[in-house]
Each structure stands twice: as structure tokens, then as C-alpha cells.
Design a protein around this motif. Structure first.
Motif, PDB file in Angstrom:
ATOM      1  N   THR A  12      15.912   6.267 -19.213  1.00 40.20           N
ATOM      2  CA  THR A  12      15.225   5.086 -19.231  1.00 40.20           C
ATOM      3  C   THR A  12      14.905   4.638 -20.476  1.00 40.20           C
ATOM      4  O   THR A  12      15.263   3.497 -20.764  1.00 40.20           O
ATOM      5  N   THR A  14      16.518   5.169 -23.350  1.00 34.90           N
ATOM      6  CA  THR A  14      17.388   4.825 -24.094  1.00 34.90           C
ATOM      7  C   THR A  14      18.398   3.589 -23.751  1.00 34.90           C
ATOM      8  O   THR A  14      19.404   3.358 -24.361  1.00 34.90           O
ATOM      9  N   THR A  15      18.004   3.282 -22.439  1.00 37.10           N
ATOM     10  CA  THR A  15      18.600   2.042 -21.968  1.00 37.10           C
ATOM     11  C   THR A  15      18.091   0.814 -22.416  1.00 37.10           C
ATOM     12  O   THR A  15      18.624  -0.270 -21.967  1.00 37.10           O
ATOM     13  N   ARG A  16      16.803   0.783 -22.794  1.00 37.68           N
ATOM     14  CA  ARG A  16      16.274  -0.366 -23.325  1.00 37.68           C
ATOM     15  C   ARG A  16      17.056  -1.025 -24.650  1.00 37.68           C
ATOM     16  O   ARG A  16      17.794  -0.107 -25.478  1.00 37.68           O
ATOM     17  N   PRO A  17      17.524  -2.306 -24.940  1.00 37.44           N
ATOM     18  CA  PRO A  17      18.431  -2.872 -25.602  1.00 37.44           C
ATOM     19  C   PRO A  17      18.293  -2.236 -27.216  1.00 37.44           C
ATOM     20  O   PRO A  17      19.274  -2.073 -28.108  1.00 37.44           O
ATOM     21  N   ALA A  18      17.017  -2.144 -27.838  1.00 41.98           N
ATOM     22  CA  ALA A  18      16.742  -1.663 -28.949  1.00 41.98           C
ATOM     23  C   ALA A  18      16.151  -0.362 -29.024  1.00 41.98           C
ATOM     24  O   ALA A  18      15.242   0.181 -30.126  1.00 41.98           O
ATOM     25  N   ALA A  19      16.312   0.638 -28.201  1.00 44.84           N
ATOM     26  CA  ALA A  19      15.496   1.901 -27.947  1.00 44.84           C
ATOM     27  C   ALA A  19      15.827   2.678 -29.306  1.00 44.84           C
ATOM     28  O   ALA A  19      16.779   2.755 -29.636  1.00 44.84           O
ATOM     29  N   ASN A  57       8.797  -8.911 -28.560  1.00 45.11           N
ATOM     30  CA  ASN A  57       9.898  -8.956 -27.900  1.00 45.11           C
ATOM     31  C   ASN A  57      10.990  -7.549 -28.421  1.00 45.11           C
ATOM     32  O   ASN A  57      11.408  -6.907 -27.697  1.00 45.11           O
ATOM     33  N   ALA A  61      11.548  -4.024 -26.542  1.00 50.11           N
ATOM     34  CA  ALA A  61      13.133  -3.547 -26.370  1.00 50.11           C
ATOM     35  C   ALA A  61      12.871  -2.121 -26.680  1.00 50.11           C
ATOM     36  O   ALA A  61      14.330  -1.749 -26.523  1.00 50.11           O
TER      37      ALA A  61
END
Length: 111
Positions: A12, A14-19, A57, A61
Motif C-alpha cells: 500500500t 508504495t502504491t501512493r503516487p509519490a511514495a 498534498n 501522496a
């Protein structure tokens, strides 16, 4: 099936846009965890009571805010009257570190 669920829940973050992407913000962007000076001595040590929407934001992200970048005092640039400001000079930290073109800090008082 168990392995798939465990892998999905572990991924989870690593699936965020700017992880886990390290970000350096310009020093005029408000952050509650770091000082925001805008390059001005008047704001030295100032920690804002709120964060800019951009920062919220980025954090949501998954980005990691690691630093603030230096800037010319209050983003003033150029040699225009009435008070010319040297580009690349920050009254809190001095000139930006340019290893290929080092400059003397005018606060030293040496000519």
C-alpha cells in the motif's frame, strides 16, 4: 490466497503516487515541521502555524519533505531601483553554494 492478500497490504505504501520520494521545497512554502524564512532575517526561526496545500498534498501522496532550498530574500531578484538585490543571495544563509563559482559573502566585511 493468503500470500496475495499479505503482498497487497504490504504494498500500500508504495502504491501512493509519490511514495518515499524525497522533496526539497522552496523556503517560501509554509510547513509546520520546518522553519519558513523566505530568505529574510525578519522570519529567521519562524515556524508557520499551518501548512500550504501543496505540502499537505505531497505528504498525502507519500512524499518525504527533507529540506528547504535557499532563495533570494522574499523572492526579490534583479538590480532594479530603489534597493538592488544580488541574485542568489539569502540574508539568512548567504550565497548559495556553487562549488564551480564560489563568491565572497558580503556580510564578512572584507573587500
Amino acid at each position: 490466497m493468503r500470500r496475495t492478500r499479505a503482498t497487497a497490504s504490504a504494498g500500500t505504501e508504495t502504491t501512493r503516487p509519490a511514495a518515499r520520494i524525497p522533496i526539497a521545497l522552496k523556503d517560501n512554502i509554509q510547513t509546520t515541521r520546518m522553519t519558513t524564512t523566505g530568505g529574510a532575517l525578519a522570519f529567521e526561526g519562524y515556524v508557520p502555524p499551518y501548512e500550504a496545500t501543496l505540502v499537505k498534498n505531497l505528504r498525502d501522496a507519500g512524499a518525504i519533505i527533507i529540506a528547504k532550498t535557499g532563495m533570494t530574500e522574499l523572492a526579490k531578484t534583479g538590480w532594479r531601483a530603489p534597493t538592488p538585490m544580488v541574485t542568489g543571495y539569502n540574508s539568512v544563509t548567504g550565497f548559495g553554494n556553487e562549488s564551480l563559482r564560489p563568491r565572497r559573502d558580503p556580510r564578512d566585511g572584507r573587500h
